[in-house]
Motif scaffolding. Structure first.
Motif, PDB file in Angstrom:
ATOM      1  N   ALA A   5       0.825  -1.212   0.000  1.00 35.49           N
ATOM      2  CA  ALA A   5       0.000   0.000   0.000  1.00 35.49           C
ATOM      3  C   ALA A   5       0.855   1.256   0.000  1.00 35.49           C
ATOM      4  O   ALA A   5       0.553   2.233  -0.699  1.00 35.49           O
ATOM      5  N   GLU A   6       1.953   1.241   0.779  1.00 38.61           N
ATOM      6  CA  GLU A   6       2.853   2.399   0.826  1.00 38.61           C
ATOM      7  C   GLU A   6       3.530   2.633  -0.517  1.00 38.61           C
ATOM      8  O   GLU A   6       3.748   3.774  -0.928  1.00 38.61           O
ATOM      9  N   THR A   7       3.881   1.538  -1.214  1.00 33.25           N
ATOM     10  CA  THR A   7       4.495   1.682  -2.535  1.00 33.25           C
ATOM     11  C   THR A   7       3.531   2.342  -3.503  1.00 33.25           C
ATOM     12  O   THR A   7       3.914   3.227  -4.284  1.00 33.25           O
ATOM     13  N   THR A   8       2.280   1.933  -3.455  1.00 30.69           N
ATOM     14  CA  THR A   8       1.258   2.557  -4.304  1.00 30.69           C
ATOM     15  C   THR A   8       1.131   4.040  -3.980  1.00 30.69           C
ATOM     16  O   THR A   8       1.030   4.893  -4.877  1.00 30.69           O
ATOM     17  N   LYS A   9       1.155   4.358  -2.690  1.00 33.26           N
ATOM     18  CA  LYS A   9       1.017   5.745  -2.251  1.00 33.26           C
ATOM     19  C   LYS A   9       2.198   6.598  -2.697  1.00 33.26           C
ATOM     20  O   LYS A   9       2.038   7.736  -3.159  1.00 33.26           O
ATOM     21  N   LYS A  10       3.406   6.042  -2.597  1.00 33.96           N
ATOM     22  CA  LYS A  10       4.616   6.805  -2.927  1.00 33.96           C
ATOM     23  C   LYS A  10       4.816   6.969  -4.425  1.00 33.96           C
ATOM     24  O   LYS A  10       5.268   8.011  -4.895  1.00 33.96           O
ATOM     25  N   THR A  11       4.518   5.925  -5.190  1.00 37.47           N
ATOM     26  CA  THR A  11       4.857   5.923  -6.614  1.00 37.47           C
ATOM     27  C   THR A  11       3.666   6.185  -7.528  1.00 37.47           C
ATOM     28  O   THR A  11       3.848   6.507  -8.705  1.00 37.47           O
ATOM     29  N   GLY A  12       2.459   6.011  -6.992  1.00 38.13           N
ATOM     30  CA  GLY A  12       1.286   6.127  -7.845  1.00 38.13           C
ATOM     31  C   GLY A  12       1.049   4.893  -8.680  1.00 38.13           C
ATOM     32  O   GLY A  12       0.125   4.850  -9.501  1.00 38.13           O
ATOM     33  N   CYS A  13       1.861   3.853  -8.476  1.00 37.20           N
ATOM     34  CA  CYS A  13       1.735   2.589  -9.213  1.00 37.20           C
ATOM     35  C   CYS A  13       1.041   1.561  -8.325  1.00 37.20           C
ATOM     36  O   CYS A  13       1.387   1.408  -7.154  1.00 37.20           O
ATOM     37  N   ARG A  14       0.101   0.872  -8.872  1.00 39.59           N
ATOM     38  CA  ARG A  14      -0.671  -0.084  -8.076  1.00 39.59           C
ATOM     39  C   ARG A  14       0.150  -1.344  -7.791  1.00 39.59           C
ATOM     40  O   ARG A  14       0.634  -2.000  -8.714  1.00 39.59           O
ATOM     41  N   VAL A  15       0.276  -1.651  -6.514  1.00 35.57           N
ATOM     42  CA  VAL A  15       0.953  -2.866  -6.067  1.00 35.57           C
ATOM     43  C   VAL A  15       0.023  -3.572  -5.104  1.00 35.57           C
ATOM     44  O   VAL A  15      -0.465  -2.972  -4.144  1.00 35.57           O
ATOM     45  N   GLN A  16      -0.237  -4.840  -5.357  1.00 39.14           N
ATOM     46  CA  GLN A  16      -1.276  -5.568  -4.624  1.00 39.14           C
ATOM     47  C   GLN A  16      -0.743  -6.900  -4.099  1.00 39.14           C
ATOM     48  O   GLN A  16      -0.022  -7.612  -4.801  1.00 39.14           O
ATOM     49  N   VAL A  17      -1.090  -7.238  -2.857  1.00 36.77           N
ATOM     50  CA  VAL A  17      -0.773  -8.553  -2.287  1.00 36.77           C
ATOM     51  C   VAL A  17      -1.903  -9.505  -2.656  1.00 36.77           C
ATOM     52  O   VAL A  17      -3.062  -9.276  -2.305  1.00 36.77           O
ATOM     53  N   LEU A  18      -1.579 -10.579  -3.369  1.00 33.87           N
ATOM     54  CA  LEU A  18      -2.590 -11.541  -3.790  1.00 33.87           C
ATOM     55  C   LEU A  18      -2.744 -12.698  -2.801  1.00 33.87           C
ATOM     56  O   LEU A  18      -3.849 -13.227  -2.632  1.00 33.87           O
ATOM     57  N   HIS A  19      -1.651 -13.085  -2.176  1.00 36.21           N
ATOM     58  CA  HIS A  19      -1.708 -14.222  -1.254  1.00 36.21           C
ATOM     59  C   HIS A  19      -0.406 -14.257  -0.466  1.00 36.21           C
ATOM     60  O   HIS A  19       0.601 -13.688  -0.898  1.00 36.21           O
ATOM     61  N   TYR A  20      -0.424 -14.940   0.674  1.00 39.44           N
ATOM     62  CA  TYR A  20       0.814 -15.120   1.432  1.00 39.44           C
ATOM     63  C   TYR A  20       0.687 -16.335   2.328  1.00 39.44           C
ATOM     64  O   TYR A  20      -0.416 -16.850   2.566  1.00 39.44           O
ATOM     65  N   GLN A  21       1.815 -16.819   2.824  1.00 36.22           N
ATOM     66  CA  GLN A  21       1.829 -17.931   3.761  1.00 36.22           C
ATOM     67  C   GLN A  21       2.956 -17.728   4.769  1.00 36.22           C
ATOM     68  O   GLN A  21       4.120 -17.603   4.384  1.00 36.22           O
TER      69      GLN A  21
END
Length: 347
Positions: free
Chosen positions: A69-85
């Protein structure tokens, strides 16, 4: 001849790939010293296995989402977490970079920012009773894996670098998600059946004393009746079924089947025997030195259940394992290994 395993660097980035481009990545990081700081394996069977995250592990997952979310905020580029373990000593996350990132903000910078936040959370868990997070207060002092850590001995939570896989094929994302979700089950099997899932290097077997890298039930090579499975490539469906029935009959008698299982009929024999959990020795043309990728999938289940032994006559990253497609020479070679391991022939 199998040499001692080479410790390859699993942290290299893919050459010529633009890590600012829009892409989906599977990222894996391990804790420093493989300490089990992130979670605890729970469950009384492989089917019920799960990971109960420590407060620090829960923070790591939350920080992964926040960094995107912070990367999206800083760069204006959408970055999304799809899954994690979350796992006790490592973390898998699938990150979707939807837009092209700035030249000075590639994937490595995103991962570095997240890892840094997690390290500071580790330090905070030793020096303060609570750690604030965006969605509430995370109590990290309760982590059962934590030990007193003096300021002069502060270390990073995660080891250097990270492993990434890049999504290229249709259906690959579904496979990744299933792989992440299956991690607790595989860990349960590894912890409860360590002898069957531990790689054995320079494993000697057969009349000629060939050396292999082995994973699985190594006692299968001591069984008195071992039969090579070898079927012609150009068989009709009816002939393939006849071959399957012939070898199934032998396997039901207790004979261990040995083969690289290359031809369509041989593969059909393998599938039929696997379904019925019948003993097999599988000769493979891939190395088994891989830190992250072996054993996996059905091999892991077959080995842990005790009916499968996987033998690799070639070292990881050798000329044989690097080949894009298996050659006729390799087929003949692996069939020779299978013949050497066999003790009986069909009348």
């Amino acid at each position: 001849m199998i040499k001692a395993p080479v410790k390859h660097n699993r942290l290299r980035r893919m050459e010529k790939h633009d890590y600012t481009s829009s892409c989906i990545y599977l990222i894996t990081v391990t804790t420093e010293g493989r300490q089990r700081l992130l979670g605890t394996l729970v469950g009384d069977s492989a089917a019920t296995a799960a990971i109960e995250p420590t407060p620090l592990g829960a923070y790591v997952a939350e920080a992964f989402r926040q960094t995107a979310a912070e990367t999206t905020k800083k760069t204006g580029c959408r970055v999304q977490v799809l899954h994690y373990q979350i796992m006790p000593d490592h973390f898998h996350g699938i990150l979707y970079v939807r837009d092209t990132l700035p030249a000075d903000y590639a994937l490595g910078k995103i991962v570095a920012a997240w890892k840094s936040a997690c390290t500071h959370a580790l330090w905070a868990s030793f020096s303060a009773p609570h750690l604030s997070a965006e969605n509430g207060t995370k109590d990290l002092s309760a982590s059962s894996s934590s030990r007193n850590l003096s300021s002069e001995h502060r270390t990073a939570l995660f080891s250097r670098g990270f492993n990434d896989r890049i999504l290229f094929r249709r259906g690959q994302l579904k496979t990744w998600v299933a792989y992440l979700d299956d991690n607790p089950r595989r860990l349960w099997l590894k912890w409860h059946f360590p002898d069957r899932l531990r790689k054995v290097y320079d494993f000697t077997a057969g009349t000629k004393g060939h050396r292999y890298t082995a994973v699985g039930n190594t006692f299968l090579v001591t069984h008195p009746e071992r039969l090579q499975v070898r079927c012609h490539r150009n068989l009709t469906e009816e002939q393939i079924q006849q071959e399957v029935e012939k070898y199934l009959k032998e396997a039901h008698r207790g004979t261990v089947l040995v083969s690289p299982f290359i031809s369509p009929a041989e593969k059909a024999v393998f599938e039929a025997c696997y379904r019925e959990r019948l003993p097999m020795i599988h000769i493979v043309n891939r190395g088994l030195d891989g830190k992250f990728n072996y054993p996996s999938g059905r091999d892991l289940s077959g080995c842990s259940d005790g009916f499968l032994l996987v033998l690799a006559p070639y070292a990881d990253y050798s000329a044989e394992t690097a080949a894009a497609r298996i050659t006729r020479a390799q087929c003949l070679d692996m069939n020779a290994y299978a013949a050497d391991l066999a003790t009986v022939t069909l009348a």
